[in-house]
Scaffold this active site. Structure first.
Site, PDB file in Angstrom:
ATOM      1  CG  ASP A 241      -0.225   0.199   2.489  1.00  0.00           C
ATOM      2  OD1 ASP A 241      -0.846   0.110   3.539  1.00  0.00           O
ATOM      3  OD2 ASP A 241       0.981   0.469   2.436  1.00  0.00           O
ATOM      4  CB  SER A 242       0.492   4.561  -1.164  1.00  0.00           C
ATOM      5  OG  SER A 242      -0.743   4.925  -0.573  1.00  0.00           O
ATOM      6  N   GLY A 243       0.883   3.855   2.199  1.00  0.00           N
ATOM      7  CA  GLY A 243       1.192   4.462   3.480  1.00  0.00           C
ATOM      8  C   GLY A 243       0.187   5.496   3.950  1.00  0.00           C
ATOM      9  N   GLY A 244      -0.573   6.059   3.038  1.00  0.00           N
ATOM     10  CA  GLY A 244      -1.496   7.124   3.429  1.00  0.00           C
ATOM     11  C   GLY A 244      -2.467   6.681   4.506  1.00  0.00           C
ATOM     12  CE1 TYR A 245      -6.666   1.593   7.125  1.00  0.00           C
ATOM     13  CE2 TYR A 245      -8.114   3.226   6.138  1.00  0.00           C
ATOM     14  CZ  TYR A 245      -7.919   2.154   6.983  1.00  0.00           C
ATOM     15  OH  TYR A 245      -8.974   1.662   7.693  1.00  0.00           O
TER      16      TYR A 245
ATOM     17  CG  ASP B 157      -5.652   6.721  -1.015  1.00  0.00           C
ATOM     18  OD1 ASP B 157      -4.629   6.365  -0.390  1.00  0.00           O
ATOM     19  OD2 ASP B 157      -6.779   6.225  -0.822  1.00  0.00           O
TER      20      ASP B 157
ATOM     21  CD  GLN C 143     -10.586   7.207  -1.281  1.00  0.00           C
ATOM     22  OE1 GLN C 143     -11.655   7.045  -0.669  1.00  0.00           O
ATOM     23  NE2 GLN C 143      -9.475   6.543  -0.947  1.00  0.00           N
TER      24      GLN C 143
ATOM     25  CG  ASP D 101      -6.068  -5.504   2.112  1.00  0.00           C
ATOM     26  OD1 ASP D 101      -6.669  -4.644   1.428  1.00  0.00           O
ATOM     27  OD2 ASP D 101      -5.701  -5.313   3.292  1.00  0.00           O
TER      28      ASP D 101
ATOM     29  CB  CYS E 206      -9.749 -28.471  10.876  1.00  0.00           C
ATOM     30  SG  CYS E 206     -10.876 -27.108  10.967  1.00  0.00           S
TER      31      CYS E 206
END
Ligand SMILES: CCNc1nc2cc3[nH]c(NC)nc3cc2c(=O)[nH]1
Length: 375
Positions: A91-95, A145, A193, A270, A313
């Site tokens: 990912d780009s890190g923004g989140y 983003d 978005q 994901d 299991c």
């Protein structure tokens, strides 16, 4: 990059293939999250041989802070650093800047933030997150983003979406003007978005589709909005996204969410749920989920499901797994994490079979109901 193989009979479910220099990915696919270059409590060999994971996720924010770009580059990139030779999406890190750093500021230039580790000051820009992901060497990188909070006003969602679109243009430029560092090709995905506003979602789908990314992610969802609204926005977005590009719904989700969003045209997912919840004892099964720490399993001297191909299991009594969790034994975390990821990936295998033989559309709704029930 992406080849559409089949669209299902009476839903928007699709079969496709993503081709990378580290191998092919057959979609729909779930991507195990390996935040700090490790899928927590799961060994790389088990990811490959037992779970048959085709692609895993890495987080740019965390890896940029630790171990950092210098060590990553000297190690030859993330694949070499963690000895994983299959595809990686970063990912780009923004989140993470928004979900981890309690001190950050958004400007036209980018996202300024203080490290949650030592308070040091940093800034992500649409350009430098391309450089960082070139250094990580991920097969698929994401643009920078802004993911607006839920709920947010129409004005905020519009402003934020337009900033994201300006950042995506800059990010695409930076991507086209730079080269991979380790010899293997890298792709760049754009992000749609628009909050939960129909007109903004449609506009963002069209704008991002026109920027000619190798794939398109749907952002801004699974941030606390009602599930039905998440489904509605997903359905709307895929109506306006090109068929020949992979669609990646970020941060989704529970097994039931995957089925409903595949029916709405999503190819990639994901989520930390299978691994994070495994560490709290939540075990997913074909008949719903259980919490193994629950007292009712204390003297349940049977395996959970001898027919399911996971050690948890088939090899161990539930009373033993219950015991491991009660005593916080590491073996419990390993068995549960491996099991949940095996469950997610085998659910994706069943989905692919059913899309191929046209039995997906009259199966998924009821199946989703069952998967969502607590046993
Ligand atoms: C590439 C980073 N950008 C980016 N990541 C995201 C990660 C998410 N994770 C969730 N639910 C767990 N929603 C998300 C939205 C975004 C989003 O809108 N943008």
């Amino acid at each position: 990059m992406f080849e559409l193989k089949k669209t299902a009979a009476s839903t928007k479910a699709r079969l496709g293939t993503l081709t990378t220099d580290h191998g092919e990915i057959s979609t729909p696919i779930f991507m195990p999250v390996g935040t700090l270059a490790s899928v927590k409590a799961v060994k790389q060999d088990d990811l490959k041989e037992k779970i048959k994971a085709q692609i895993i996720l890495g987080n740019t924010y965390h890896l940029y802070l630790r171990p950092g770009c210098d060590i990553m580059e000297s190690a030859g990139g993330l694949h070499s650093f963690m000895s994983w030779d299959r595809p990686i999406l970063t990912d780009s890190g923004g989140y993470q800047v928004f979900s981890l750093s309690d001190n950050r500021e958004l400007t036209e230039e980018g996202a300024e933030f203080k490290s949650h580790l030592d308070g040091s000051k940093h800034m992500f820009t649409p350009e430098n997150v391309v450089d960082i992901q070139r250094t990580l060497g991920s097969d698929i990188m994401m643009v920078l983003d802004e993911c607006p909070p839920y709920p947010c006003s129409y004005e905020y969602a519009k402003e934020s979406m337009e900033l994201t679109h300006r950042w995506e243009k800059r990010g695409r430029e930076a991507f086209l003007n730079t080269e991979p560092k380790y010899g293997h090709k890298q792709a760049q995905f754009g992000i749609v978005q628009g909050g939960t506003f129909e007109d903004l979602r449609i506009e963002s789908s069209k704008r991002v589709a026109d920027m000619d990314f190798e794939g398109i992610a749907i952002g801004g969802l699974s941030v606390g909005e009602p599930t039905d609204l998440m489904y509605e926005m997903t359905d709307l977005n895929t109506d306006y996204l090109p068929e020949n590009k992979a669609r990646y719904l970020m941060g989704v989700g529970k097994p039931a969410n995957l089925l409903h969003c595949i029916a709405r045209g999503i190819d990639m997912f994901d989520c930390v749920l299978p691994t994070r919840n495994a560490r709290n004892g939540q075990i997913f099964t074909d008949n719903g989920y259980i919490n193994i720490s629950n007292a009712k399993w204390k003297n349940h001297n049977q395996p959970l499901d001898p027919a399911f191909p996971s050690d948890l299991c088939s090899k161990y009594k539930m009373s033993y797994i219950h015991h491991l969790f009660r005593n916080n034994e590491l073996l419990g975390l390993e068995l549960a994490s491996l099991h949940n990821l095996t469950f997610y990936l085998s659910l994706m295998d069943e989905v692919k079979e059913r899309i191929a033989n046209d039995t997906f559309h009259n199966w998924y709704k009821e199946k989703a109901e069952v998967l969502d029930t607590k046993i």
